[in-house]
Design a protein around this motif. Structure first.
Motif, PDB file in Angstrom:
ATOM      1  N   PRO A 248       0.628  -1.191   0.057  1.00 15.16           N
ATOM      2  CA  PRO A 248      -0.285   0.283   0.160  1.00 15.16           C
ATOM      3  C   PRO A 248       0.523   1.191   0.157  1.00 15.16           C
ATOM      4  CG  PRO A 248      -1.459  -1.616   1.882  1.00 15.16           C
ATOM      5  CD  PRO A 248       0.690  -2.174   1.348  1.00 15.16           C
ATOM      6  N   ALA A 249       1.715   1.324   0.966  1.00 18.37           N
ATOM      7  CA  ALA A 249       3.089   2.426   0.806  1.00 18.37           C
ATOM      8  C   ALA A 249       3.735   3.075   0.080  1.00 18.37           C
ATOM      9  CB  ALA A 249       3.785   2.459   2.014  1.00 18.37           C
ATOM     10  N   ALA A 250       4.323   1.799  -2.009  1.00 20.03           N
ATOM     11  CA  ALA A 250       4.603   1.995  -2.504  1.00 20.03           C
ATOM     12  C   ALA A 250       3.176   2.428  -3.890  1.00 20.03           C
ATOM     13  CB  ALA A 250       4.898   0.501  -2.817  1.00 20.03           C
ATOM     14  N   GLU A 251       2.074   1.942  -3.621  1.00 19.25           N
ATOM     15  CA  GLU A 251       1.130   1.841  -4.292  1.00 19.25           C
ATOM     16  C   GLU A 251       0.270   3.609  -3.943  1.00 19.25           C
ATOM     17  OE1 GLU A 251      -2.433  -0.403  -3.616  1.00 19.25           O
ATOM     18  OE2 GLU A 251      -1.621  -2.319  -4.678  1.00 19.25           O
ATOM     19  N   SER A 252       0.699   3.705  -3.252  1.00 14.19           N
ATOM     20  CA  SER A 252       0.585   5.168  -2.642  1.00 14.19           C
ATOM     21  C   SER A 252       1.080   6.410  -3.229  1.00 14.19           C
ATOM     22  CB  SER A 252       0.050   6.024  -1.036  1.00 14.19           C
ATOM     23  OG  SER A 252       1.089   5.526  -0.854  1.00 14.19           O
ATOM     24  N   PHE A 253       2.617   6.569  -3.422  1.00 15.68           N
ATOM     25  CA  PHE A 253       3.241   7.008  -4.338  1.00 15.68           C
ATOM     26  C   PHE A 253       2.981   6.881  -5.746  1.00 15.68           C
ATOM     27  CE2 PHE A 253       7.723   7.525  -6.251  1.00 15.68           C
ATOM     28  CZ  PHE A 253       8.381   8.068  -5.804  1.00 15.68           C
ATOM     29  N   ILE A 254       3.389   5.356  -5.854  1.00 14.41           N
ATOM     30  CA  ILE A 254       2.898   5.772  -7.726  1.00 14.41           C
ATOM     31  C   ILE A 254       1.968   6.178  -7.946  1.00 14.41           C
ATOM     32  CG2 ILE A 254       2.652   4.291  -9.357  1.00 14.41           C
ATOM     33  CD1 ILE A 254       5.392   4.397  -7.914  1.00 14.41           C
ATOM     34  N   GLU A 255       0.459   6.564  -7.605  1.00 12.23           N
ATOM     35  CA  GLU A 255      -0.704   7.303  -7.497  1.00 12.23           C
ATOM     36  C   GLU A 255      -0.665   9.055  -7.425  1.00 12.23           C
ATOM     37  OE1 GLU A 255      -3.200   5.652  -4.341  1.00 12.23           O
ATOM     38  OE2 GLU A 255      -3.587   4.004  -5.794  1.00 12.23           O
ATOM     39  N   LEU A 256       1.270   9.126  -6.442  1.00 19.83           N
ATOM     40  CA  LEU A 256       0.837  10.690  -6.128  1.00 19.83           C
ATOM     41  C   LEU A 256       1.747  10.771  -7.778  1.00 19.83           C
ATOM     42  CD1 LEU A 256       0.775  13.147  -4.581  1.00 19.83           C
ATOM     43  CD2 LEU A 256       3.561  12.005  -3.106  1.00 19.83           C
ATOM     44  N   TRP A 257       3.023   9.784  -7.795  1.00 20.29           N
ATOM     45  CA  TRP A 257       3.433  10.222  -9.075  1.00 20.29           C
ATOM     46  C   TRP A 257       2.784  10.379 -10.403  1.00 20.29           C
ATOM     47  CZ3 TRP A 257       9.148   8.954  -9.921  1.00 20.29           C
ATOM     48  CH2 TRP A 257       9.475   8.817 -11.893  1.00 20.29           C
ATOM     49  N   TYR A 258       1.440   9.767 -10.965  1.00 22.77           N
ATOM     50  CA  TYR A 258       1.196  10.299 -11.778  1.00 22.77           C
ATOM     51  C   TYR A 258      -0.068  11.018 -11.870  1.00 22.77           C
ATOM     52  CZ  TYR A 258       1.497   5.327 -14.204  1.00 22.77           C
ATOM     53  OH  TYR A 258       2.707   4.892 -14.346  1.00 22.77           O
ATOM     54  N   LYS A 259      -0.886  11.464 -11.266  1.00 22.34           N
ATOM     55  CA  LYS A 259      -1.377  12.545 -10.238  1.00 22.34           C
ATOM     56  C   LYS A 259       0.065  13.360 -10.442  1.00 22.34           C
ATOM     57  CE  LYS A 259      -4.171  14.600  -6.609  1.00 22.34           C
ATOM     58  NZ  LYS A 259      -4.723  14.355  -5.528  1.00 22.34           N
ATOM     59  N   ARG A 260       1.220  14.192 -10.163  1.00 25.87           N
ATOM     60  CA  ARG A 260       1.999  14.910 -10.432  1.00 25.87           C
ATOM     61  C   ARG A 260       2.287  15.250 -11.880  1.00 25.87           C
ATOM     62  NH1 ARG A 260      -1.693  16.631  -7.800  1.00 25.87           N
ATOM     63  NH2 ARG A 260      -1.061  17.201  -5.667  1.00 25.87           N
ATOM     64  N   VAL A 261       2.764  14.170 -12.145  1.00 22.45           N
ATOM     65  CA  VAL A 261       4.114  14.317 -13.790  1.00 22.45           C
ATOM     66  C   VAL A 261       2.485  14.074 -14.730  1.00 22.45           C
ATOM     67  CG1 VAL A 261       5.646  12.463 -14.043  1.00 22.45           C
ATOM     68  CG2 VAL A 261       5.455  13.658 -11.603  1.00 22.45           C
ATOM     69  N   GLY A 262       1.551  12.850 -14.050  1.00 21.16           N
ATOM     70  CA  GLY A 262       1.046  12.709 -15.408  1.00 21.16           C
ATOM     71  C   GLY A 262       1.096  11.412 -15.906  1.00 21.16           C
ATOM     72  N   LYS A 263       0.485  10.510 -16.981  1.00 19.44           N
ATOM     73  CA  LYS A 263       0.619   9.668 -16.666  1.00 19.44           C
ATOM     74  C   LYS A 263       0.968   9.197 -18.733  1.00 19.44           C
ATOM     75  CE  LYS A 263      -2.067   6.198 -14.778  1.00 19.44           C
ATOM     76  NZ  LYS A 263      -3.231   5.179 -14.484  1.00 19.44           N
ATOM     77  N   PRO A 264       2.115   8.371 -19.070  1.00 18.25           N
ATOM     78  CA  PRO A 264       2.087   8.777 -20.779  1.00 18.25           C
ATOM     79  C   PRO A 264       1.205   8.225 -21.238  1.00 18.25           C
ATOM     80  CG  PRO A 264       3.788   7.430 -19.389  1.00 18.25           C
ATOM     81  CD  PRO A 264       3.056   7.769 -18.929  1.00 18.25           C
ATOM     82  N   ALA A 265       1.055   8.966 -22.536  1.00 18.31           N
ATOM     83  CA  ALA A 265      -0.146   9.078 -23.255  1.00 18.31           C
ATOM     84  C   ALA A 265      -0.686   7.368 -23.944  1.00 18.31           C
ATOM     85  CB  ALA A 265      -0.325   9.656 -25.274  1.00 18.31           C
ATOM     86  N   ASP A 266      -0.148   6.848 -24.048  1.00 19.32           N
ATOM     87  CA  ASP A 266      -0.573   5.204 -24.100  1.00 19.32           C
ATOM     88  C   ASP A 266      -0.679   4.144 -22.986  1.00 19.32           C
ATOM     89  OD1 ASP A 266       2.358   4.952 -23.862  1.00 19.32           O
ATOM     90  OD2 ASP A 266       2.325   3.942 -25.705  1.00 19.32           O
ATOM     91  N   LEU A 267      -0.958   5.392 -22.180  1.00 20.56           N
ATOM     92  CA  LEU A 267      -1.342   4.043 -20.502  1.00 20.56           C
ATOM     93  C   LEU A 267      -2.256   3.908 -20.440  1.00 20.56           C
ATOM     94  CD1 LEU A 267       2.012   4.523 -18.481  1.00 20.56           C
ATOM     95  CD2 LEU A 267       1.290   2.764 -19.640  1.00 20.56           C
TER      96      LEU A 267
END
Length: 267
Positions: A248-267
């Motif tokens: 859960p700790a890692a999942e929350s970090f990755i969620e924050l990454w995509y929220k701030r950096v954005g997801k690549p267009a094809d994801l």
């Protein structure tokens, strides 16, 4: 979990009540300790799932000797926000050279890695976190900076400040030049990309680096122009063990990454 705890306590009570009084008194402290342990486990699971506590440990490329530092470009700001959101989660970032990103993940020294790898070894799953383009880094007052679109041919009309041939970025550039049938000698070769930026600022030529570099190490007089014909991209990946779920700790970090950096267009 609460239901399981209540059921276990009821079962224990029934078993203890069926014992002779002397025996029941003898084992009662052990039973009480077991129930406390069960309650502790229940609370721990609840806290971990709710990100109230836990541990986040990952590896990221720290040095820009070979590639622009993802650790320097993105991770610090994200970690500052992450700690504000989850103050009780312990965070550990391992500085890892690019060739150690997969090794430390496979051995379980870290839960995941963040970086760029050329080949995916067995037992590793990759998930794209960000996609970056190779760019021509030039002075804002140069003719190249004023062009609406910049091709490789345009960029290589200028003296080229290049990173050493052992770098993954340099290999990507050399492969592109080979595909285009172009040859270009490096005017100045450097070990560190920051050195290359300083040389561009001094007017010694242009550099071909990932565009993210200027975001990490801004220079007032420089600009990054995306190279076209062809576009050359580099993926920054989440590197984790196959068939292993993230905590859960890692999942929350990755969620924050995509929220701030954005997801690549094809994801």
């Amino acid at each position: 979990m609460r239901h399981a705890h209540d059921s276990s306590a009821s079962c224990v009570n029934r078993c203890v009540s069926a014992l002779p009084i002397a025996t029941a008194h003898e084992i009662l402290p052990t039973v009480e300790r077991m129930l406390r342990d069960l309650e502790s486990i229940r609370s721990s699971v609840k806290e971990l799932a709710g990100r109230e506590r836990g541990r986040l440990r990952f590896a990221a490329t720290p040095s820009i000797a070979a590639t622009p530092s993802i650790a320097a470009a993105i991770v610090p700001k994200l970690l500052a926000e992450y700690r504000a959101l989850y103050p009780n989660i312990e965070v550990s970032v391992d500085d890892a050279a690019p060739d150690r990103l997969t090794a430390s993940t496979l051995t379980g020294d870290v839960e995941f890695g963040i970086g760029t790898i050329s080949e995916r070894p067995d037992g590793i799953t990759l998930q794209c976190l960000a996609r970056d383009n190779l760019c021509a880094i030039c002075r804002k007052d140069s003719a190249l900076a004023k062009k609406r679109r910049v091709s490789w041919k345009d960029a290589l009309q200028y003296p080229w400040i290049g990173i050493k041939s052992t770098s993954g970025i340099r290999k990507l550039i050399d492969e592109t030049l080979f595909t285009l049938g172009m040859r270009k000698a490096v005017e100045y070769e450097v070990s560190y990309m920051t050195t290359g930026l300083s040389m561009v600022q001094a007017g010694l030529g242009i550099a071909i680096f990932p565009g993210i570099l200027l975001g990490s190490f801004p220079h007032r007089d420089l600009v990054a122009r995306r190279l076209e014909a062809p576009l050359v991209t580099r993926d920054v990946n989440l590197i984790r063990r196959a068939e292993h779920s993230l905590s859960p700790a890692a999942e929350s970090f990755i969620e924050l990454w995509y929220k701030r950096v954005g997801k690549p267009a094809d994801l």
